[in-house]
Design an enzyme around this catalytic site. Structure first.
Site, PDB file in Angstrom:
ATOM      1  N   TYR A 170      -9.287   8.048  10.804  1.00 56.92           N
ATOM      2  CA  TYR A 170      -8.891   8.336  12.184  1.00 56.92           C
ATOM      3  C   TYR A 170      -9.725   9.417  12.855  1.00 56.92           C
ATOM      4  O   TYR A 170      -9.444   9.812  13.983  1.00 56.92           O
ATOM      5  CB  TYR A 170      -7.405   8.713  12.224  1.00 56.92           C
ATOM      6  CG  TYR A 170      -6.517   7.575  11.794  1.00 56.92           C
ATOM      7  CD1 TYR A 170      -6.205   6.544  12.669  1.00 56.92           C
ATOM      8  CD2 TYR A 170      -6.012   7.520  10.500  1.00 56.92           C
ATOM      9  CE1 TYR A 170      -5.400   5.481  12.271  1.00 56.92           C
ATOM     10  CE2 TYR A 170      -5.206   6.463  10.097  1.00 56.92           C
ATOM     11  CZ  TYR A 170      -4.902   5.455  10.979  1.00 56.92           C
ATOM     12  OH  TYR A 170      -4.112   4.405  10.579  1.00 56.92           O
TER      13      TYR A 170
ATOM     14  N   PHE B  12       2.323   9.587   4.112  1.00 49.98           N
ATOM     15  CA  PHE B  12       2.433   9.368   5.555  1.00 49.98           C
ATOM     16  C   PHE B  12       2.784   7.933   5.901  1.00 49.98           C
ATOM     17  O   PHE B  12       3.247   7.635   7.006  1.00 49.98           O
ATOM     18  CB  PHE B  12       1.144   9.781   6.280  1.00 49.98           C
ATOM     19  CG  PHE B  12      -0.092   9.043   5.831  1.00 49.98           C
ATOM     20  CD1 PHE B  12      -0.398   7.791   6.331  1.00 49.98           C
ATOM     21  CD2 PHE B  12      -0.953   9.622   4.916  1.00 49.98           C
ATOM     22  CE1 PHE B  12      -1.528   7.111   5.917  1.00 49.98           C
ATOM     23  CE2 PHE B  12      -2.091   8.960   4.497  1.00 49.98           C
ATOM     24  CZ  PHE B  12      -2.388   7.696   4.987  1.00 49.98           C
ATOM     25  N   ASP B  13       2.606   7.023   4.949  1.00 54.91           N
ATOM     26  CA  ASP B  13       2.988   5.626   5.191  1.00 54.91           C
ATOM     27  C   ASP B  13       2.983   4.889   3.861  1.00 54.91           C
ATOM     28  O   ASP B  13       2.117   5.128   3.010  1.00 54.91           O
ATOM     29  CB  ASP B  13       2.008   4.972   6.171  1.00 54.91           C
ATOM     30  CG  ASP B  13       2.534   3.650   6.715  1.00 54.91           C
ATOM     31  OD1 ASP B  13       3.736   3.354   6.505  1.00 54.91           O
ATOM     32  OD2 ASP B  13       1.757   2.922   7.359  1.00 54.91           O
TER      33      ASP B  13
ATOM     34  N   TYR C 296       0.835  -1.204   0.000  1.00 59.20           N
ATOM     35  CA  TYR C 296       0.000   0.000   0.000  1.00 59.20           C
ATOM     36  C   TYR C 296       0.869   1.253   0.000  1.00 59.20           C
ATOM     37  O   TYR C 296       2.053   1.222   0.358  1.00 59.20           O
ATOM     38  CB  TYR C 296      -0.918   0.020   1.229  1.00 59.20           C
ATOM     39  CG  TYR C 296      -0.189   0.152   2.541  1.00 59.20           C
ATOM     40  CD1 TYR C 296       0.068   1.399   3.094  1.00 59.20           C
ATOM     41  CD2 TYR C 296       0.260  -0.976   3.217  1.00 59.20           C
ATOM     42  CE1 TYR C 296       0.762   1.521   4.298  1.00 59.20           C
ATOM     43  CE2 TYR C 296       0.946  -0.859   4.413  1.00 59.20           C
ATOM     44  CZ  TYR C 296       1.194   0.389   4.949  1.00 59.20           C
ATOM     45  OH  TYR C 296       1.885   0.505   6.122  1.00 59.20           O
TER      46      TYR C 296
ATOM     47  N   PHE D  97      -5.395   5.912  -0.362  1.00 54.36           N
ATOM     48  CA  PHE D  97      -4.539   4.722  -0.354  1.00 54.36           C
ATOM     49  C   PHE D  97      -4.601   4.033  -1.711  1.00 54.36           C
ATOM     50  O   PHE D  97      -5.684   3.857  -2.273  1.00 54.36           O
ATOM     51  CB  PHE D  97      -5.009   3.708   0.696  1.00 54.36           C
ATOM     52  CG  PHE D  97      -4.645   4.032   2.109  1.00 54.36           C
ATOM     53  CD1 PHE D  97      -3.406   3.687   2.616  1.00 54.36           C
ATOM     54  CD2 PHE D  97      -5.556   4.667   2.931  1.00 54.36           C
ATOM     55  CE1 PHE D  97      -3.074   3.975   3.925  1.00 54.36           C
ATOM     56  CE2 PHE D  97      -5.238   4.958   4.248  1.00 54.36           C
ATOM     57  CZ  PHE D  97      -3.995   4.613   4.747  1.00 54.36           C
TER      58      PHE D  97
ATOM     59  N   ILE E  54      -8.404   0.388  10.224  1.00 55.51           N
ATOM     60  CA  ILE E  54      -9.436   1.416  10.152  1.00 55.51           C
ATOM     61  C   ILE E  54     -10.625   0.897   9.321  1.00 55.51           C
ATOM     62  O   ILE E  54     -10.457   0.073   8.421  1.00 55.51           O
ATOM     63  CB  ILE E  54      -8.894   2.727   9.563  1.00 55.51           C
ATOM     64  CG1 ILE E  54      -8.305   2.513   8.162  1.00 55.51           C
ATOM     65  CG2 ILE E  54      -7.856   3.345  10.488  1.00 55.51           C
ATOM     66  CD1 ILE E  54      -7.864   3.795   7.471  1.00 55.51           C
TER      67      ILE E  54
END
Length: 242
Positions: free
Chosen positions: A213, A169-170, A159, A230, A187
């Site tokens: 979130y 962010f990731d 991902y 994503f 999530i």
């Protein structure tokens, strides 16, 4: 911000300075830095360390008052504040900082909620984008005909996650290492979305804050009420017979 810890660290560094090995100043002779001996160089180095720590909180401090407090302590002068006043000052300042942080969080939440709503409305009109009943949006980037996971399954995925402005962010893709996790432990947007994916497919998800979130965010990278994007590739349903 932790001013108490900072001062404690500064005190320890100063103790380290006074505890420097006897004779450390014996290596004399000015070098390119202009310091005459090891003691001066060591003292300057400790000052740099304390300065780096203090610099992190200078926007929240009156530096002249800070330096006055340090000087009174080092000079052995009676403090201008009683212990009770010191505690009161720290508590008052903590309250001020907390309120400022809450205001910033509320401002960020309002901004992100508006940006997210606008983005979702625009994205929903794009060809190939599907919006589910929950508000999750997805687009098929690579089709496949493999099995689809259930919420109780473990999945292995690659991902890449970004904010609306493109900030990453990731990303397991960047780490070059896929991730395995129970689908019902992430999530809600992921739990719902990945169940729509056949193994081998790749989807782009736009996940509203309420499915991500929410009002808490995921500090420090994800602010409150952030809509997330994503790109997910479903590599495997772990334990699925092939």
């Amino acid at each position: 911000m932790k001013p108490v810890s900072l001062l404690a660290a500064a005190a320890l560094l100063l103790v380290g300075l006074t505890a420097a090995p006897i004779g450390a100043q014996e290596k004399s002779g000015a070098d390119a830095s202009g310091f005459k001996n090891s003691k001066e160089r060591y003292s300057y180095a400790v000052g740099l360390q304390i300065g780096e720590q203090v610099k992190q909180i200078t926007s929240s401090m009156d530096m002249s008052a800070f330096m006055a407090g340090m000087k009174d302590t080092l000079d052995g002068k009676p403090p201008k504040l009683t212990p009770e006043q010191v505690e009161q000052a720290k508590n008052e300042f903590r309250d001020i900082v907390r309120k400022e942080m809450e205001q910033k969080q509320q401002s960020a939440a309002s901004r992100n909620a508006k940006q997210g709503s606008d983005y979702l409305a625009t994205n929903a009109k794009k060809k190939g984008v599907t919006t589910t009943a929950s508000g999750l949006q997805y687009e098929v980037l690579k089709e496949a005909s493999g099995p689809k996971p259930k919420a109780t399954d473990q999945v292995k995925v690659h991902y890449h996650g970004t904010l609306l402005d493109g900030t990453v962010f990731d990303s397991s893709v960047a780490r070059k290492e896929p991730v395995t996790f129970p689908l019902n432990r992430v999530i809600p947007g992921w739990t719902e979305g990945v169940q729509l994916m056949p193994v081998g497919s790749k989807f782009r998800f736009v996940i509203p804050s309420k499915l991500a979130y929410g009002s808490n965010g995921a500090p420090p990278k994800i602010e409150p009420e952030s809509t997330l994007i994503f790109e997910v590739e479903l590599l495997e349903i772990v334990g699925e017979k092939k």
